[in-house]
Enzyme design. Sequence first.
Site, PDB file in Angstrom:
ATOM      1  N   ARG A   6       1.331 -18.181 -16.285  1.00 12.18           N
ATOM      2  CA  ARG A   6       0.987 -17.542 -15.005  1.00 12.18           C
ATOM      3  C   ARG A   6       1.212 -18.519 -13.851  1.00 12.18           C
ATOM      4  O   ARG A   6       1.716 -18.141 -12.795  1.00 12.18           O
ATOM      5  CB  ARG A   6      -0.459 -17.047 -15.023  1.00 12.18           C
ATOM      6  N   CYS A  53      -8.433 -19.925 -10.040  1.00  8.09           N
ATOM      7  CA  CYS A  53      -7.871 -19.263 -11.215  1.00  8.09           C
ATOM      8  C   CYS A  53      -7.344 -17.917 -10.751  1.00  8.09           C
ATOM      9  O   CYS A  53      -6.803 -17.810  -9.656  1.00  8.09           O
ATOM     10  CB  CYS A  53      -8.919 -19.139 -12.325  1.00  8.09           C
TER      11      CYS A  53
END
Length: 283
Positions: A183, A241
């Site tokens: 990611r 995050c």
Amino acid sequence: MESTTLITADELSAALAGEHPPALLDVRWQLGRWEPGTPPPGAEDYAAGHIPGAHFIALDSELAAPAGPGGRHPLPDPGVLGAAMRSAGVSADREVVVYDAATSASAARAWWLLRWAGHSRVRVLDGGLAAWTAAGLPLQQEAPPAEKGDFIPAPGTLPTVDADAAAVLAGTGRLLDARAGERYRGETEPIDPRAGHIPGAISAPTTDNLLADGRFRPAAELTERFAALGVEPGAGIAVYCGSGVTAAHEILALSLAGIDAALYPGSWSEWSSDPNRPVETSN
């Protein structure tokens, strides 16, 4: 020496049998888009079996405000947080223990929020429910009755940064991206608007904080891990995050290594929603 941040299954079992048992919070949760009015993630698992005396806490509705421009899991309204904590028996002078299924990814969100809201005695069950059952300890299915704690949140005890401050720290300090490496690199993005990472951020997946069984690595190993990323005590450090959940796990791991860090609550879900914010997709 007993940890002030983590607790083992055997230590928790002894504490629950003691004269002053801790308030116990089950914070099991799965990543996904929860819709209000539907059962919260983790509720079915809790009903199937939980540590005796544990109260279920819904991450999406009790540990976060509704999703919006500030990200998928903005910090909760203190009134909502306080009400949920009091009904679970949280009081100012009572220790709190939080746990999830195994990795402490969602339990760390509760740990961080309670510390941010002014509670000084919060520990995470290292290895979660998996460690409890591996120790041969019992589960129950019935939920305990609501309690009457007295905890009143006083937000601001732990530091946070906004998007602008996170961008600055990426250049002047260390901004850690706690998501999976794919990611960070922009190879995939399962849930947020754009793939990639905040320019200048350093990839530091939370999975590298853990042993194979979901327990945290020893403090010395965590210290080595963060030093290899250029992260040391006293530096300006912030963590993000996807939506501010697993970033709390990284902050917990950093604290075990003796390093303080701020949370960027909006995280990638906020940053990637703003077309004026730049994105990087390289390593």
